[in-house]
Design a protein around this motif. Structure first.
Motif, PDB file in Angstrom:
ATOM      1  N   VAL A 219      -9.223 -10.008 -11.236  1.00 13.70           N
ATOM      2  CA  VAL A 219      -7.715  -9.535 -12.232  1.00 13.70           C
ATOM      3  C   VAL A 219      -7.601 -11.299 -12.772  1.00 13.70           C
ATOM      4  O   VAL A 219      -7.211 -11.863 -11.540  1.00 13.70           O
ATOM      5  N   GLU A 220      -8.362 -11.452 -13.909  1.00 15.81           N
ATOM      6  CA  GLU A 220      -8.126 -13.032 -14.230  1.00 15.81           C
ATOM      7  C   GLU A 220      -6.852 -13.339 -14.485  1.00 15.81           C
ATOM      8  O   GLU A 220      -5.973 -12.306 -14.864  1.00 15.81           O
ATOM      9  N   GLY A 221      -6.266 -14.250 -14.056  1.00 11.85           N
ATOM     10  CA  GLY A 221      -4.733 -14.707 -13.936  1.00 11.85           C
ATOM     11  C   GLY A 221      -4.138 -14.342 -13.241  1.00 11.85           C
ATOM     12  O   GLY A 221      -2.430 -14.530 -12.646  1.00 11.85           O
ATOM     13  N   ILE A 222      -4.481 -13.165 -11.966  1.00 12.67           N
ATOM     14  CA  ILE A 222      -2.958 -12.958 -11.340  1.00 12.67           C
ATOM     15  C   ILE A 222      -3.567 -13.218  -9.647  1.00 12.67           C
ATOM     16  O   ILE A 222      -4.447 -13.888  -9.758  1.00 12.67           O
ATOM     17  N   GLU A 223      -2.432 -14.043  -9.444  1.00 13.82           N
ATOM     18  CA  GLU A 223      -2.131 -14.303  -7.938  1.00 13.82           C
ATOM     19  C   GLU A 223      -1.674 -13.068  -7.040  1.00 13.82           C
ATOM     20  O   GLU A 223      -0.671 -12.829  -6.948  1.00 13.82           O
ATOM     21  N   VAL A 224      -2.677 -13.324  -5.494  1.00 10.91           N
ATOM     22  CA  VAL A 224      -3.148 -11.928  -5.405  1.00 10.91           C
ATOM     23  C   VAL A 224      -2.119 -12.685  -3.489  1.00 10.91           C
ATOM     24  O   VAL A 224      -2.415 -13.388  -3.159  1.00 10.91           O
ATOM     25  N   GLN A 225      -1.330 -12.067  -3.146  1.00  5.82           N
ATOM     26  CA  GLN A 225      -0.396 -12.715  -2.093  1.00  5.82           C
ATOM     27  C   GLN A 225      -0.099 -11.318  -1.508  1.00  5.82           C
ATOM     28  O   GLN A 225       0.562  -9.729  -2.006  1.00  5.82           O
ATOM     29  N   GLU A 226      -0.169 -11.840   0.480  1.00  8.79           N
ATOM     30  CA  GLU A 226       0.784 -10.747   1.808  1.00  8.79           C
ATOM     31  C   GLU A 226       1.617 -11.361   1.174  1.00  8.79           C
ATOM     32  O   GLU A 226       1.381 -12.467   2.289  1.00  8.79           O
ATOM     33  N   GLU A 227       3.087 -11.367   1.632  1.00 11.63           N
ATOM     34  CA  GLU A 227       4.248 -11.859   2.038  1.00 11.63           C
ATOM     35  C   GLU A 227       5.211 -10.865   2.146  1.00 11.63           C
ATOM     36  O   GLU A 227       5.383  -9.759   1.561  1.00 11.63           O
ATOM     37  N   ILE A 228       5.856 -11.368   2.546  1.00 12.94           N
ATOM     38  CA  ILE A 228       7.144 -10.995   2.753  1.00 12.94           C
ATOM     39  C   ILE A 228       7.964 -10.179   1.594  1.00 12.94           C
ATOM     40  O   ILE A 228       8.578 -11.302   0.883  1.00 12.94           O
ATOM     41  N   ILE A 229       8.597  -9.398   1.438  1.00 14.15           N
ATOM     42  CA  ILE A 229       9.359  -9.230   0.776  1.00 14.15           C
ATOM     43  C   ILE A 229      10.910  -8.636   0.572  1.00 14.15           C
ATOM     44  O   ILE A 229      11.157  -7.553   1.592  1.00 14.15           O
ATOM     45  N   SER A 230      11.933  -8.583   0.843  1.00 10.28           N
ATOM     46  CA  SER A 230      13.462  -8.650   0.635  1.00 10.28           C
ATOM     47  C   SER A 230      13.685  -7.662  -0.042  1.00 10.28           C
ATOM     48  O   SER A 230      13.381  -7.673  -1.444  1.00 10.28           O
ATOM     49  N   PRO A 231      14.458  -7.300  -0.136  1.00 12.31           N
ATOM     50  CA  PRO A 231      15.353  -5.891  -1.329  1.00 12.31           C
ATOM     51  C   PRO A 231      15.688  -7.078  -1.879  1.00 12.31           C
ATOM     52  O   PRO A 231      15.948  -6.105  -3.230  1.00 12.31           O
ATOM     53  N   PHE A 232      16.404  -8.029  -1.968  1.00 10.31           N
ATOM     54  CA  PHE A 232      16.715  -8.791  -3.075  1.00 10.31           C
ATOM     55  C   PHE A 232      15.820  -9.139  -4.064  1.00 10.31           C
ATOM     56  O   PHE A 232      15.143  -8.784  -5.190  1.00 10.31           O
ATOM     57  N   ASP A 233      14.181  -9.313  -2.946  1.00 14.22           N
ATOM     58  CA  ASP A 233      13.103  -9.576  -4.151  1.00 14.22           C
ATOM     59  C   ASP A 233      12.911  -8.280  -5.537  1.00 14.22           C
ATOM     60  O   ASP A 233      12.448  -8.317  -6.001  1.00 14.22           O
ATOM     61  N   LEU A 234      13.437  -7.296  -4.501  1.00 11.24           N
ATOM     62  CA  LEU A 234      12.988  -5.867  -5.818  1.00 11.24           C
ATOM     63  C   LEU A 234      13.788  -6.059  -6.926  1.00 11.24           C
ATOM     64  O   LEU A 234      13.103  -5.408  -7.761  1.00 11.24           O
ATOM     65  N   GLN A 235      14.912  -6.377  -6.812  1.00 14.23           N
ATOM     66  CA  GLN A 235      16.019  -6.543  -7.801  1.00 14.23           C
ATOM     67  C   GLN A 235      14.927  -7.525  -8.698  1.00 14.23           C
ATOM     68  O   GLN A 235      14.958  -7.649 -10.261  1.00 14.23           O
ATOM     69  N   LYS A 236      14.374  -8.535  -8.808  1.00 14.27           N
ATOM     70  CA  LYS A 236      13.243 -10.099  -9.704  1.00 14.27           C
ATOM     71  C   LYS A 236      12.180  -9.343 -10.300  1.00 14.27           C
ATOM     72  O   LYS A 236      11.329 -10.243 -10.483  1.00 14.27           O
ATOM     73  N   ALA A 237      11.618  -8.214  -9.432  1.00 14.98           N
ATOM     74  CA  ALA A 237      10.272  -7.793  -9.673  1.00 14.98           C
ATOM     75  C   ALA A 237      10.133  -7.290 -11.240  1.00 14.98           C
ATOM     76  O   ALA A 237      10.873  -6.897 -12.013  1.00 14.98           O
ATOM     77  N   ASP A 238       8.927  -7.758 -12.150  1.00 19.22           N
ATOM     78  CA  ASP A 238       8.598  -6.361 -12.934  1.00 19.22           C
ATOM     79  C   ASP A 238       7.633  -5.121 -13.171  1.00 19.22           C
ATOM     80  O   ASP A 238       8.140  -4.377 -14.027  1.00 19.22           O
ATOM     81  N   GLU A 239       7.446  -5.380 -11.893  1.00 18.09           N
ATOM     82  CA  GLU A 239       6.585  -3.417 -11.768  1.00 18.09           C
ATOM     83  C   GLU A 239       6.974  -3.944 -10.352  1.00 18.09           C
ATOM     84  O   GLU A 239       6.374  -3.906  -9.316  1.00 18.09           O
ATOM     85  N   LEU A 240       7.099  -2.166 -10.181  1.00 18.94           N
ATOM     86  CA  LEU A 240       6.608  -2.173  -8.129  1.00 18.94           C
ATOM     87  C   LEU A 240       5.371  -0.846  -7.677  1.00 18.94           C
ATOM     88  O   LEU A 240       5.985   0.450  -9.497  1.00 18.94           O
ATOM     89  N   PHE A 241       4.702  -0.527  -7.163  1.00 23.24           N
ATOM     90  CA  PHE A 241       3.920   0.697  -7.931  1.00 23.24           C
ATOM     91  C   PHE A 241       3.784   0.703  -6.058  1.00 23.24           C
ATOM     92  O   PHE A 241       3.989   0.109  -5.806  1.00 23.24           O
ATOM     93  N   LEU A 242       3.710   1.997  -5.459  1.00 22.23           N
ATOM     94  CA  LEU A 242       3.435   2.437  -4.641  1.00 22.23           C
ATOM     95  C   LEU A 242       1.198   3.059  -4.880  1.00 22.23           C
ATOM     96  O   LEU A 242       1.118   3.327  -5.568  1.00 22.23           O
ATOM     97  N   THR A 243       0.964   2.531  -3.959  1.00 21.21           N
ATOM     98  CA  THR A 243      -0.446   3.163  -3.600  1.00 21.21           C
ATOM     99  C   THR A 243      -0.827   3.634  -2.182  1.00 21.21           C
ATOM    100  O   THR A 243      -0.430   3.993  -1.276  1.00 21.21           O
ATOM    101  N   ASN A 244      -1.998   5.513  -2.490  1.00 21.25           N
ATOM    102  CA  ASN A 244      -1.820   5.803  -1.168  1.00 21.25           C
ATOM    103  C   ASN A 244      -3.096   6.719  -1.272  1.00 21.25           C
ATOM    104  O   ASN A 244      -3.890   6.330  -2.626  1.00 21.25           O
ATOM    105  N   VAL A 245      -3.871   7.326  -0.769  1.00 22.01           N
ATOM    106  CA  VAL A 245      -5.574   7.695  -1.284  1.00 22.01           C
ATOM    107  C   VAL A 245      -5.443   9.085  -1.907  1.00 22.01           C
ATOM    108  O   VAL A 245      -6.720   8.959  -2.594  1.00 22.01           O
ATOM    109  N   ILE A 246      -4.452   9.629  -2.490  1.00 20.11           N
ATOM    110  CA  ILE A 246      -4.643  10.866  -2.544  1.00 20.11           C
ATOM    111  C   ILE A 246      -4.096  10.751  -3.855  1.00 20.11           C
ATOM    112  O   ILE A 246      -4.109  11.166  -4.550  1.00 20.11           O
ATOM    113  N   MET A 247      -2.677   9.945  -4.393  1.00 20.57           N
ATOM    114  CA  MET A 247      -2.189  10.068  -5.269  1.00 20.57           C
ATOM    115  C   MET A 247      -2.820   8.523  -6.636  1.00 20.57           C
ATOM    116  O   MET A 247      -2.632   8.464  -7.214  1.00 20.57           O
ATOM    117  N   GLY A 248      -3.670   7.952  -5.399  1.00 19.78           N
ATOM    118  CA  GLY A 248      -3.873   6.189  -5.839  1.00 19.78           C
ATOM    119  C   GLY A 248      -3.409   5.111  -6.476  1.00 19.78           C
ATOM    120  O   GLY A 248      -2.706   4.877  -5.691  1.00 19.78           O
TER     121      GLY A 248
END
Length: 279
Positions: A219-248
């Motif tokens: 996806v153009e313009g998206i930077e993908v990173q594997e980084e540590i996420i603290s509970p405090f970081d969740l409050q700064k997020a624009d989106e949060l989503f979950l993934t698994n094979v059944i629900m997508g």
């Protein structure tokens, strides 16, 4: 009907309970989605299952090829007369005998299949509120990255979520960082950056996680990173989503007082369905 060691038989409680997976959690499993008689992401599931068996020192039978397991799953789906979309679970457990120390490392397997409503992945836009589950922690070790039959954290966390009117809970590890959800990997969007915790933090090495990382990198313009996420970081997020094979992909709409958008989740789900239709 279930598939027990290659035989299609009636579901029998003895088959399900009188084994080491029940007695000691001595088992590993894979949950698959089948669409129009095709197992999605078969190769990824197969190699994760083989790796999981090696981690827990199970003896891999010579006939456990990818083609063999594919045939075993699809024959059960056909026997159960599931035509469009199915969920199947392969559970591999060490054969009976011994206490903590097994008498053998040889294994048996059981496959169970049920019908799914959706053929393609669909985005659930209903309210989906989550919070942290802090009664127990995920440990940062290799066993946390595979699917074993010991899922007591997920069970007790699900009870907590139900008692508190939550759609799901987020799990934290022994250093208090956010790892994943009860039923899937976690992704966080901050600006143009998509972040998910690294496997080293104790999260499941998810098959859908792998697909989403690959799609997001295109996806153009998206930077993908594997980084540590603290509970405090969740409050700064624009989106949060979950993934698994059944629900997508499942967007999180609310975490505590913070509400989230689902723009990237929509885009990635569209690309996910496109990638499946092309294969």
């Amino acid at each position: 009907m279930i598939n027990f060691n290659g035989n299609i038989v009636e579901q029998n409680d003895n088959i399900l309970t009188q084994n080491r997976a029940f007695l000691y959690g001595d088992g590993v499993f894979e949950t698959l989605k089948i669409v129009n008689n095709k197992i999605l992401f078969l190769e990824d599931h197969y190699f994760r299952l083989m790796a999981s068996m090696r981690v827990v020192r199970m003896e891999i039978p010579m006939n456990f090829t990818m083609e063999f397991l594919e045939e075993q799953v699809l024959s059960l789906v056909q026997q159960n007369e599931i035509s469009a979309s199915a969920r199947a679970r392969i559970t591999v457990f060490r054969n009976d005998g011994g206490l903590y120390l097994p008498k053998t490392n040889e294994v048996s397997y059981l496959i169970h299949a049920t019908t799914l409503e959706n053929v393609v992945y669909a985005l659930n836009t209903a309210e989906y509120e989550v919070d942290l589950y802090k009664d127990f922690y995920v440990t940062k070790q290799l066993l946390s990255s595979i699917k074993t039959t010991n899922k007591l954290i997920n069970v007790t966390g699900s009870i907590f979520a139900h008692e508190n009117g939550l759609a799901n809970c987020l799990l934290i590890n022994d250093t208090k960082n956010v790892v994943e959800a009860l039923q899937g990997n976690l992704f966080m969007v901050v600006g143009k950056k998509l972040i998910t915790p690294p496997i080293s933090e104790g999260c499941l090495n998810g098959v859908m996680r792998k697909q989403i990382l690959a799609l997001a990198k295109k996806v153009e313009g998206i930077e993908v990173q594997e980084e540590i996420i603290s509970p405090f970081d969740l409050q700064k997020a624009d989106e949060l989503f979950l993934t698994n094979v059944i629900m997508g992909i499942q967007p999180i709409t609310k975490y505590r007082k913070k509400e989230f958008t689902s723009n990237l989740a929509h885009l990635l789900l569209q690309k996910l369905n496109e990638s499946i239709s092309e294969n």
